[in-house]
Design a protein around this motif. Structure first.
Motif, PDB file in Angstrom:
ATOM      1  N   THR A 101       0.827  -1.221   0.000  1.00 18.73           N
ATOM      2  CA  THR A 101       0.000   0.000   0.000  1.00 18.73           C
ATOM      3  C   THR A 101       0.860   1.269   0.000  1.00 18.73           C
ATOM      4  O   THR A 101       0.392   2.327   0.395  1.00 18.73           O
ATOM      5  N   ASN A 102       2.125   1.163  -0.434  1.00 13.87           N
ATOM      6  CA  ASN A 102       2.959   2.373  -0.355  1.00 13.87           C
ATOM      7  C   ASN A 102       2.419   3.449  -1.313  1.00 13.87           C
ATOM      8  O   ASN A 102       2.019   3.155  -2.438  1.00 13.87           O
ATOM      9  N   PRO A 111      -6.701   9.968  -5.389  1.00 18.08           N
ATOM     10  CA  PRO A 111      -6.636   8.511  -5.506  1.00 18.08           C
ATOM     11  C   PRO A 111      -7.654   7.959  -6.503  1.00 18.08           C
ATOM     12  O   PRO A 111      -8.751   8.482  -6.617  1.00 18.08           O
ATOM     13  N   ASP A 112      -7.244   6.933  -7.216  1.00 23.18           N
ATOM     14  CA  ASP A 112      -8.113   6.259  -8.183  1.00 23.18           C
ATOM     15  C   ASP A 112      -8.569   4.959  -7.517  1.00 23.18           C
ATOM     16  O   ASP A 112      -7.740   4.108  -7.183  1.00 23.18           O
ATOM     17  N   GLN A 143     -10.528   1.000   2.897  1.00 28.09           N
ATOM     18  CA  GLN A 143     -10.184   1.933   3.992  1.00 28.09           C
ATOM     19  C   GLN A 143      -8.961   2.777   3.640  1.00 28.09           C
ATOM     20  O   GLN A 143      -8.892   3.965   3.950  1.00 28.09           O
ATOM     21  N   GLU A 144      -8.020   2.125   2.975  1.00 30.88           N
ATOM     22  CA  GLU A 144      -6.822   2.859   2.537  1.00 30.88           C
ATOM     23  C   GLU A 144      -7.229   3.923   1.503  1.00 30.88           C
ATOM     24  O   GLU A 144      -6.726   5.050   1.519  1.00 30.88           O
ATOM     25  N   TYR A 145      -8.143   3.539   0.615  1.00 32.38           N
ATOM     26  CA  TYR A 145      -8.634   4.493  -0.392  1.00 32.38           C
ATOM     27  C   TYR A 145      -9.291   5.701   0.290  1.00 32.38           C
ATOM     28  O   TYR A 145      -8.991   6.857  -0.041  1.00 32.38           O
ATOM     29  N   ARG A 164      -8.226   9.799   0.447  1.00 29.42           N
ATOM     30  CA  ARG A 164      -9.084  10.859  -0.087  1.00 29.42           C
ATOM     31  C   ARG A 164      -9.129  12.060   0.850  1.00 29.42           C
ATOM     32  O   ARG A 164      -9.740  13.080   0.536  1.00 29.42           O
ATOM     33  N   ARG A 165      -8.468  11.951   2.024  1.00 31.42           N
ATOM     34  CA  ARG A 165      -8.571  13.024   3.001  1.00 31.42           C
ATOM     35  C   ARG A 165      -7.682  14.217   2.661  1.00 31.42           C
ATOM     36  O   ARG A 165      -8.055  15.352   2.881  1.00 31.42           O
TER      37      ARG A 165
END
Ligand SMILES: C[S@@+](CC[C@H](N)C(=O)[O-])C[C@H]1O[C@@H](n2cnc3c(N)ncnc32)[C@H](O)[C@@H]1O
Length: 244
Positions: A26-27, A215-216, A224-226, A230-231
């Motif tokens: 997830t880097n 992010p796409d 959750q990572e997505y 998005r923050r």
């Protein structure tokens, strides 16, 4: 004590932590930086490419596999240059141990100058953009990514902790920042989005694109990572051309 970019990456613990960080699935480099960078660069066939702050030159190998005519990377970290020699083995790619500030940029020698996540370590960006303009051939392009100014504005990172909140502060107070990262302390230079944009225009580049690391969803297997990505934007990208 805070270190300069190259000294920071020459610290054994930092370098090993950096490599581990880059290998995690997830880097943010792979999920957020690479897709936008690749879209901005487009086809590279027959281009002479200079990569400023090339790290281990993994990108150089990719550019050569995609048809670039030549690849030269410069980096000030001995660890990175040593790693780049393994990565580029068997290719025509070359790297040089030099600081970005001290490299003697030869006139009209490259079609494409790229720099990925290195220019926020440089204090005098206008002088460097002038050198990039000189080293590009007419019509040549400069494409770079940096840590987003909303991130470099304020050091809210607690050592060893995953961030759950970000603070944007002192945004227009530009200049030196000392940041905790990868178990060490490094000096970065904060500039606003406008500063990057105007510095390019001031030296004579035509700015062609400005992107952020939106992010796409398709690139994320973990929702959750997505949502987390998005923050806040992690990276800023600019693409510019030297007039013909
Ligand atoms: C985050 S790493 C990125 C490496 C590579 N561009 C990539 O995207 O994988 C930043 C690199 O910039 C280099 N760097 C930072 N400041 C530098 C300077 N003043 N002169 C030369 N290299 C520098 C570091 O040594 C490091 O290899």
């Amino acid at each position: 004590m805070s270190k300069s970019g190259p000294d920071f990456y020459d610290d054994k613990t930092v370098f090993e932590t950096y490599l581990t960080h880059r290998r995690t699935p997830t880097n943010p480099n792979d999920l957020l930086e690479s897709p936008v960078f690749a879209a901005l660069v487009g086809p590279v066939a027959d281009l002479d490419v200079l990569d400023v702050g090339c790290g281990n030159a993994g990108y150089g190998r990719e550019l050569l596999e995609n048809g670039a005519k030549s690849y030269l990377g410069i980096d000030g970290s001995k660890n990175m240059i040593e790693a780049s020699e393994h990565v580029l083995a068997g290719t025509m790619g070359r790297t040089i141990l030099s600081t970005i500030e001290d490299y003697a940029y030869p006139a009209a020698s490259f079609d494409l100058v790229v720099s990925r996540l290195a220019l926020h370590y440089i204090e005098n960006i206008t002088r460097l953009f002038q050198q990039f303009l000189t080293t590009l051939r007419p019509g040549g392009r400069l494409i770079f990514s940096v840590e987003h100014p909303v991130i470099t504005s304020h050091n809210s990172m607690l050592p060893g902790q995953r961030r759950s909140n970000w603070t944007v502060d002192d945004y227009f107070v530009t200049g030196r920042r000392e940041t905790n990262w990868l178990g060490g302390q490094v000096v970065k230079f904060h500039r606003t989005v406008e500063d990057y944009f105007l510095a390019l225009q001031t030296v004579g580049f035509v700015v062609e694109s400005l992107r952020e690391s939106r992010p796409d969803r398709d690139n994320f297997s973990d929702v959750q990572e997505y949502e987390r990505r998005r923050r806040i934007p992690l990276f800023l990208f600019l693409a510019a051309r030297k007039p013909d």
